[in-house]
Scaffold this active site. Structure first.
Site, mmCIF file in Angstrom:
data_model
loop_
_atom_site.group_PDB
_atom_site.id
_atom_site.type_symbol
_atom_site.label_atom_id
_atom_site.label_comp_id
_atom_site.label_asym_id
_atom_site.label_seq_id
_atom_site.Cartn_x
_atom_site.Cartn_y
_atom_site.Cartn_z
ATOM 1 N N ARG A 111 2.801 -26.633 8.462
ATOM 2 C CA ARG A 111 2.766 -26.405 7.618
ATOM 3 C C ARG A 111 3.194 -27.698 6.595
ATOM 4 O O ARG A 111 4.437 -28.177 6.233
ATOM 5 C CB ARG A 111 3.249 -25.383 7.578
ATOM 6 C CG ARG A 111 4.190 -25.017 6.367
ATOM 7 C CD ARG A 111 2.774 -24.289 4.910
ATOM 8 N NE ARG A 111 3.172 -23.845 3.892
ATOM 9 C CZ ARG A 111 2.054 -23.128 2.925
ATOM 10 N NH1 ARG A 111 1.158 -23.707 3.415
ATOM 11 N NH2 ARG A 111 2.445 -22.628 1.764
ATOM 12 N N GLU A 157 20.808 1.123 24.869
ATOM 13 C CA GLU A 157 21.778 0.527 25.976
ATOM 14 C C GLU A 157 22.681 0.134 25.989
ATOM 15 O O GLU A 157 23.947 -0.679 26.486
ATOM 16 C CB GLU A 157 20.654 -0.704 27.525
ATOM 17 C CG GLU A 157 19.478 -0.369 27.766
ATOM 18 C CD GLU A 157 19.626 -0.855 29.305
ATOM 19 O OE1 GLU A 157 20.091 -1.539 29.808
ATOM 20 O OE2 GLU A 157 18.596 -0.006 29.945
ATOM 21 N N ARG A 199 38.219 -3.282 26.580
ATOM 22 C CA ARG A 199 38.955 -2.559 26.980
ATOM 23 C C ARG A 199 39.431 -3.411 28.331
ATOM 24 O O ARG A 199 40.491 -3.162 29.594
ATOM 25 C CB ARG A 199 38.163 -1.321 27.655
ATOM 26 C CG ARG A 199 38.313 -0.073 26.674
ATOM 27 C CD ARG A 199 37.288 0.988 27.114
ATOM 28 N NE ARG A 199 37.406 1.580 26.138
ATOM 29 C CZ ARG A 199 37.386 3.100 25.949
ATOM 30 N NH1 ARG A 199 36.640 3.533 27.297
ATOM 31 N NH2 ARG A 199 37.018 3.961 25.890
ATOM 32 N N SER A 249 26.649 6.508 22.050
ATOM 33 C CA SER A 249 27.429 6.157 22.267
ATOM 34 C C SER A 249 28.583 6.907 23.536
ATOM 35 O O SER A 249 29.257 5.924 24.433
ATOM 36 C CB SER A 249 28.478 5.097 20.588
ATOM 37 O OG SER A 249 27.354 4.385 20.366
ATOM 38 N N ILE A 258 13.986 8.574 24.990
ATOM 39 C CA ILE A 258 13.759 8.596 26.790
ATOM 40 C C ILE A 258 12.775 7.434 26.514
ATOM 41 O O ILE A 258 11.485 7.600 26.034
ATOM 42 C CB ILE A 258 13.931 9.385 27.214
ATOM 43 C CG1 ILE A 258 14.751 10.463 26.859
ATOM 44 C CG2 ILE A 258 13.717 9.416 28.557
ATOM 45 C CD1 ILE A 258 16.034 9.701 26.964
ATOM 46 N N PHE A 278 12.053 -31.329 6.448
ATOM 47 C CA PHE A 278 13.272 -30.960 5.664
ATOM 48 C C PHE A 278 14.121 -30.654 6.510
ATOM 49 O O PHE A 278 14.521 -29.740 7.068
ATOM 50 C CB PHE A 278 12.561 -29.810 4.614
ATOM 51 C CG PHE A 278 12.083 -29.776 3.676
ATOM 52 C CD1 PHE A 278 12.209 -30.872 2.597
ATOM 53 C CD2 PHE A 278 10.940 -29.817 3.991
ATOM 54 C CE1 PHE A 278 10.896 -30.982 1.647
ATOM 55 C CE2 PHE A 278 9.618 -30.092 2.978
ATOM 56 C CZ PHE A 278 9.975 -31.028 2.312
ATOM 57 N N GLY A 303 23.817 15.229 20.486
ATOM 58 C CA GLY A 303 25.952 14.371 19.715
ATOM 59 C C GLY A 303 25.925 13.969 20.970
ATOM 60 O O GLY A 303 26.979 13.597 20.647
ATOM 61 N N CYS A 362 17.173 8.996 31.387
ATOM 62 C CA CYS A 362 17.879 10.546 30.930
ATOM 63 C C CYS A 362 18.754 10.682 30.505
ATOM 64 O O CYS A 362 19.871 11.776 31.394
ATOM 65 C CB CYS A 362 17.338 10.954 30.907
ATOM 66 S SG CYS A 362 15.465 11.782 31.275
ATOM 67 N N GLN A 387 11.453 -16.439 8.239
ATOM 68 C CA GLN A 387 11.673 -16.950 6.953
ATOM 69 C C GLN A 387 11.437 -18.566 7.516
ATOM 70 O O GLN A 387 10.944 -18.808 5.769
ATOM 71 C CB GLN A 387 13.498 -17.494 6.318
ATOM 72 C CG GLN A 387 13.872 -18.163 4.973
ATOM 73 C CD GLN A 387 14.539 -16.958 3.936
ATOM 74 O OE1 GLN A 387 13.638 -16.029 4.529
ATOM 75 N NE2 GLN A 387 13.748 -17.376 2.979
#
Ligand code: CAA
Length: 377
Positions: free
Chosen positions: A262, A357, A369, A127, A152, A272, A124, A119, A330
């Site tokens: 197919r 995460e 960083r 990130s 959570i 193809f 707010g 948790c 697709q």
């Protein structure tokens, strides 16, 4: 893969085909989580893979754990994620807990009798995790928690919650970490999210209203909770990465199998070149992601810094999962978009991997960083 990893993979393949795969389509529709599947995984030793045997874990490496989670994710991302987050919770208790905390809280988690939840996020503070507002006010013999945690994973079905709450002033240094058990007065569960994917895994608000937590349930010292959370996420990013690899691999498997059978224009559509190139790229990106995840895990297992590589692994493998599952839809065409085939579910399950995460934008922040540090020191 070493011999042990081949064995783990084969054991999980048999288990998942028999116990998970038959229910996935139905449970995705009904949003049902089956505790019995989790408990069975625990009995086989897959719920506390990286925890020492002394606490009921399997004592495996993160490299082994990544191979195992990849296999579970091929059949069910939601169960793989439940295991991954519960493993992250256990790693926090194992790395930062007292002997009493470890021997009390770890055994039911490693056995798969209980699930762990993490948790950190709030409305707010997503990130920007260190701006969290949940408070833990000192009281006689412990702390009183107030606040609401959002998004959570396993909220409501977990028994052990690691909760980051503010004991001090603003910023990361005011955050402490606590172990809170389900059933504690003042702990309740709010809205269950209606999600695009991961529908078998419940995501809920976790609410604290004057919730008393004894001092012995605090991890480390006051103010050290943010580091606990960040260190745990470095490992979580390896396991989430491995889930992305498993999902991408399964989508590739389905694409190749389908396109070989197919027929259009009197030939299998696999013949193809346009489709061959797509599948060659899917295979290449999946393998590259797997190698990054294994490298992040290897560095961790060897006790070497892995923060940057863990972020590489999470970023690359979850972007790959999104791309490869989209391409799978697709390749299967019209049927790929229906629930007749599982690839549309894979595509829905992939999206949130780029968000949890640490969003993939946050991974880039972490990487940048580290780069700055490397080039300026
Ligand atoms: N290990 C140990 N300590 C760390 C660390 C790490 N990996 N990363 C940072 N720290 C320490 C820093 O050294 C610093 O300590 P000092 O002040 O003593 O030097 C302190 O933590 C604060 O670090 P930052 O200044 O870098 O913190 P920041 O506020 O700038 O935040 C951030 C950096 C990387 C953006 C961080 O907020 C972050 O990772 N955000 C994303 C949060 C996230 O991943 N949430 C996921 C929720 S959980 C989830 O999704 C699970 C699930 O249910 C599926």
């Amino acid at each position: 893969m070493n011999e042990l990893q081949v064995e783990l993979k084969s054991q999980l393949e048999k288990f998942c085909l028999a116990k998970i795969e038959p229910f996935m389509e139905h449970d995705d529709e009904t949003e049902e989580f089956r505790m019995s599947i989790f408990t069975d995984l625990g009995e086989l030793g897959f719920c506390g893979m990286t925890i020492p045997e002394a606490y009921g874990g399997a004592g495996l490496t993160y490299q082994d754990c990544a191979v195992a989670l990849e296999e579970i994710a091929k059949y069910s991302v939601p169960y793989a994620v439940t295991v991954s987050v519960s493993t992250m919770v256990q790693s926090i208790i194992n790395d930062f807990g007292t002997e009493k905390q470890k021997s009390t809280f770890l055994p039911p988690l490693t056995a798969g009798q209980e699930i762990g939840a993490f948790c950190l996020s709030e409305s707010g503070a997503g990130s920007d995790a260190s701006s969290l507002k949940t408070t833990a006010k000192k009281a006689d013999g412990g702390y009183i928690l107030n606040g609401t945690k959002l998004w959570i994973t396993s909220g409501g079905i977990a028994k052990t919650y690691i909760v980051m709450a503010r004991t001090g002033g603003e910023g990361s240094k005011g955050v402490s970490a606590f172990i809170v058990r389900d059933g504690t007065p003042g702990l309740s569960f709010g809205k269950k999210e209606k999600k695009m994917g991961w529908r078998t895994s419940p995501t809920r608000e976790v609410i604290f209203e004057n919730c008393f937590v004894p001092e012995e349930n605090r991890l480390l010292l006051e103010g050290e909770g943010f580091k606990v959370a960040m260190a745990a996420l470095d490992k979580g990013r390896i396991t989430i990465g491995s889930i992305g690899v498993g999902l991408a691999q399964r989508a590739l498997d389905e694409s190749v199998k389908y396109s070989l059978t197919r027929q259009q224009f009197n030939q299998p559509i696999f013949d193809f070149q346009g489709l061959q190139f797509m599948m060659a790229d899917m295979a290449c990106e999946t393998e590259a992601s797997r190698l990054l995840v294994q490298e992040a895990a290897r560095l961790y297992d060897e006790g070497r810094p892995n923060q940057k590589i863990a972020s590489f692994a999470k970023l690359k493998s979850t972007d790959t999962a999104m791309k490869v599952t989209t391409d799978a839809v697709q390749i299967l065409g019209g049927v790929g978009y229906t629930r007749e085939y599982p690839v549309e579910r894979f595509m829905r399950d992939a999206k949130v991997l780029q968000i949890v995460e640490g969003t993939n934008q946050v991974q880039r922040v972490v990487i940048a960083r580290q780069l700055k540090k490397e080039y300026t020191t």
